[in-house]
Design a protein around this motif. Structure first.
Motif, PDB file in Angstrom:
ATOM      1  N   TYR A 140       0.854  -1.195   0.000  1.00  0.00           N
ATOM      2  CA  TYR A 140       0.000   0.000   0.000  1.00  0.00           C
ATOM      3  C   TYR A 140       0.886   1.240   0.000  1.00  0.00           C
ATOM      4  O   TYR A 140       1.798   1.363   0.825  1.00  0.00           O
ATOM      5  CB  TYR A 140      -0.893  -0.054   1.241  1.00  0.00           C
ATOM      6  CG  TYR A 140      -1.900   1.052   1.357  1.00  0.00           C
ATOM      7  CD1 TYR A 140      -2.987   1.132   0.490  1.00  0.00           C
ATOM      8  CD2 TYR A 140      -1.787   2.004   2.353  1.00  0.00           C
ATOM      9  CE1 TYR A 140      -3.917   2.143   0.618  1.00  0.00           C
ATOM     10  CE2 TYR A 140      -2.721   3.012   2.487  1.00  0.00           C
ATOM     11  CZ  TYR A 140      -3.786   3.083   1.617  1.00  0.00           C
ATOM     12  OH  TYR A 140      -4.713   4.077   1.747  1.00  0.00           O
TER      13      TYR A 140
ATOM     14  N   ASN B 280      -1.511  -4.132  -3.660  1.00  0.00           N
ATOM     15  CA  ASN B 280      -2.235  -2.981  -4.166  1.00  0.00           C
ATOM     16  C   ASN B 280      -1.269  -2.076  -4.928  1.00  0.00           C
ATOM     17  O   ASN B 280      -0.335  -1.588  -4.298  1.00  0.00           O
ATOM     18  CB  ASN B 280      -2.822  -2.238  -2.953  1.00  0.00           C
ATOM     19  CG  ASN B 280      -3.606  -1.014  -3.324  1.00  0.00           C
ATOM     20  OD1 ASN B 280      -4.087  -0.878  -4.421  1.00  0.00           O
ATOM     21  ND2 ASN B 280      -3.716  -0.108  -2.392  1.00  0.00           N
TER      22      ASN B 280
ATOM     23  N   THR C 234     -11.622  -0.448   7.151  1.00  0.00           N
ATOM     24  CA  THR C 234     -12.315   0.538   6.317  1.00  0.00           C
ATOM     25  C   THR C 234     -12.852  -0.115   5.047  1.00  0.00           C
ATOM     26  O   THR C 234     -13.802   0.381   4.442  1.00  0.00           O
ATOM     27  CB  THR C 234     -11.305   1.641   5.913  1.00  0.00           C
ATOM     28  OG1 THR C 234     -10.583   2.047   7.079  1.00  0.00           O
ATOM     29  CG2 THR C 234     -11.969   2.819   5.271  1.00  0.00           C
TER      30      THR C 234
HETATM   31  C1  LIG Z   1      -6.648   1.156   2.647  1.00  0.00           C
HETATM   32  C2  LIG Z   1      -5.501   0.266   2.905  1.00  0.00           C
HETATM   33  C3  LIG Z   1      -4.654   0.478   4.007  1.00  0.00           C
HETATM   34  C4  LIG Z   1      -4.813   1.655   4.929  1.00  0.00           C
HETATM   35  O1  LIG Z   1      -6.016   1.625   5.642  1.00  0.00           O
HETATM   36  P1  LIG Z   1      -6.785   2.960   6.147  1.00  0.00           P
HETATM   37  O2  LIG Z   1      -7.961   2.398   6.850  1.00  0.00           O
HETATM   38  O3  LIG Z   1      -7.098   3.781   4.927  1.00  0.00           O
HETATM   39  O4  LIG Z   1      -5.844   3.693   7.052  1.00  0.00           O
HETATM   40  C5  LIG Z   1      -3.634  -0.433   4.212  1.00  0.00           C
HETATM   41  N1  LIG Z   1      -3.415  -1.468   3.376  1.00  0.00           N
HETATM   42  C6  LIG Z   1      -4.195  -1.675   2.299  1.00  0.00           C
HETATM   43  C7  LIG Z   1      -3.918  -2.838   1.411  1.00  0.00           C
HETATM   44  C8  LIG Z   1      -5.265  -0.823   2.032  1.00  0.00           C
HETATM   45  O5  LIG Z   1      -6.021  -1.034   0.953  1.00  0.00           O
END
Ligand SMILES: *Cc1c(COP(=O)(O)O)cnc(C)c1O
Length: 375
Positions: A100, A147, A196
């Motif tokens: 990420y 990602n 999230t």
């Molecule tokens: C969105 C995401 C994060 C970070 O999460 P938040 O809730 O936005 O802080 C970490 N790793 C991956 C693979 C993500 O898609």
């Protein structure tokens, strides 16, 4: 041990002793009565330390990942940053090259301040991972599927490499929640989820999870750091995540089916030069994915022949896929990642990432068809 579908469907559900309610209560209190000499009759002192809604959610999250302990955080980044800050000072971290994006920014900008060192490696190349190990390597940070390139790394092999070097393996499994991938069962020490995304599942709550195979000193250090530094999720966020989990297996099943349909459509399209989806036999790590995942998830990316300008034009013609960041909600989203990641991005300019939602697959395919045909 109950199956994941059963655990999830009944998460937090038991008749409330006070009312008989089957939906779990939302406890918003910041403080809890204690005895004059500081004994805690119910175990709770102050919301930042622990609270009943958070505790209930953590128990469910630990059960889903077959973890000894789970900690909830206000965001995925807070969870990840805590796992890193809890490492011994001077630790070396191996970070996978397609992690990420914000973790790579964090490594560049904050690791020196935290006394951490970092080497970025392609985790699909196990020889490269072995070669990058150092005596002070404390953590291997994998993300699979990753990602936005949907690279898949071999969790069991990485766990062996990490443990042979006296290090831990953390897997960011945000793209593949427990119902389709179980990193701890494959030997990982820590699983990270951005709640999230699929755990919340409706695009209306942020959260992060660390689930630990052992309730060891690193887990304790993460817990201590959270309660002192204050990265505690609000009880309402914990409650929404608990509610989201109840339908997680059913939603994931649909996300996976829709994504497979979309991936197959794109793979056969003349204007598409590449499709990155671990469920396709053409994916370079399809065999690893098939061995370690129960299904392949709702995320994919593809490259538009013609590069950046062509990809932006396709994204702008989409009607049903909304141009927005994030993923894992009911509605389908598209994002030109290189634009969002900025000048330091290593993502191909022609790449569009899709979060495939819960709409009818025919409608999704029709939207992609018209967007690719136009212009
Ligand atoms: C969105 C995401 C994060 C970070 O999460 P938040 O809730 O936005 O802080 C970490 N790793 C991956 C693979 C993500 O898609």
């Amino acid at each position: 041990m109950s199956r994941i579908e059963t655990l999830a469907a009944r998460a937090g559900s038991r008749p409330d002793p006070a009312s008989g309610a089957l939906s779990p209560p939302l406890q918003l209190a910041t403080t809890f009565e204690h005895t004059p000499d500081g004994q805690l009759p119910q175990g709770f002192l102050y919301q930042r330390y622990d609270n009943p809604t958070q505790q209930e959610t953590e128990q469910v999250l630990a059960a889903l990942d077959r973890a000894a302990r789970a900690l909830l955080f206000p965001t995925g980044m807070a969870a990840g940053a805590t796992a890193l800050q809890a490492l011994p000072p001077g630790s070396h971290v191996l970070l996978c090259d397609d992690s990420y994006f914000t973790f790579r920014v964090l490594a560049a900008q904050q690791f020196p301040r935290w006394g951490l060192e970092c080497t970025i490696v392609d985790f699909t190349d196990l020889d490269a991972v072995r070669a990058a190990l150092r005596p002070d390597t404390a953590l291997l940070w994998a993300e699979t599927p990753s990602n936005p390139l949907l690279k898949v790394s071999d969790i069991a092999a990485l766990a062996d490499i990490a443990h042979g070097a006296g290090a831990r393996l953390l897997v960011d499994s945000t793209f593949a929640p427990a119902v389709i991938q179980q990193p701890l069962a494959l030997g990982a020490d820590i699983v990270l989820h951005s709640a999230t995304k699929y755990l919340g599942g409706h695009g209306d709550v942020m959260g992060g999870v660390l689930a630990f195979a052992d309730d060891d000193e690193h887990a304790a250090a993460c817990h201590q750091l959270r309660l002192m530094a204050g990265a505690t999720a609000s009880p309402f966020a914990a409650w929404l995540i608990l509610r989201g989990v109840r339908s997680l297996p059913a939603r994931m099943d649909w996300h996976c089916r829709n994504a497979r349909r979309v991936a197959e459509f794109l793979a056969g399209h003349a204007k598409v030069s590449a499709v990155h989806y671990p469920g396709l036999a053409s994916h370079p790590q399809h065999a690893v994915a098939a061995a370690q995942m129960r299904d392949f998830g709702g995320m994919l990316s593809f490259e538009v022949a013609g590069g950046r300008e062509a990809a932006l034009a396709v994204a702008s013609r989409m009607q049903l896929f909304t141009n927005a960041t994030s993923l894992g909600s009911t509605e389908s989203l598209v994002e030109h990642r290189a634009s969002i990641e900025g000048p330091a991005s290593t993502t191909p300019g022609g790449l569009l990432r899709l979060s495939v939602g819960l709409e009818h697959a025919d409608d999704l395919v029709a939207d992609l068809e018209q967007a690719l045909a136009g212009g």
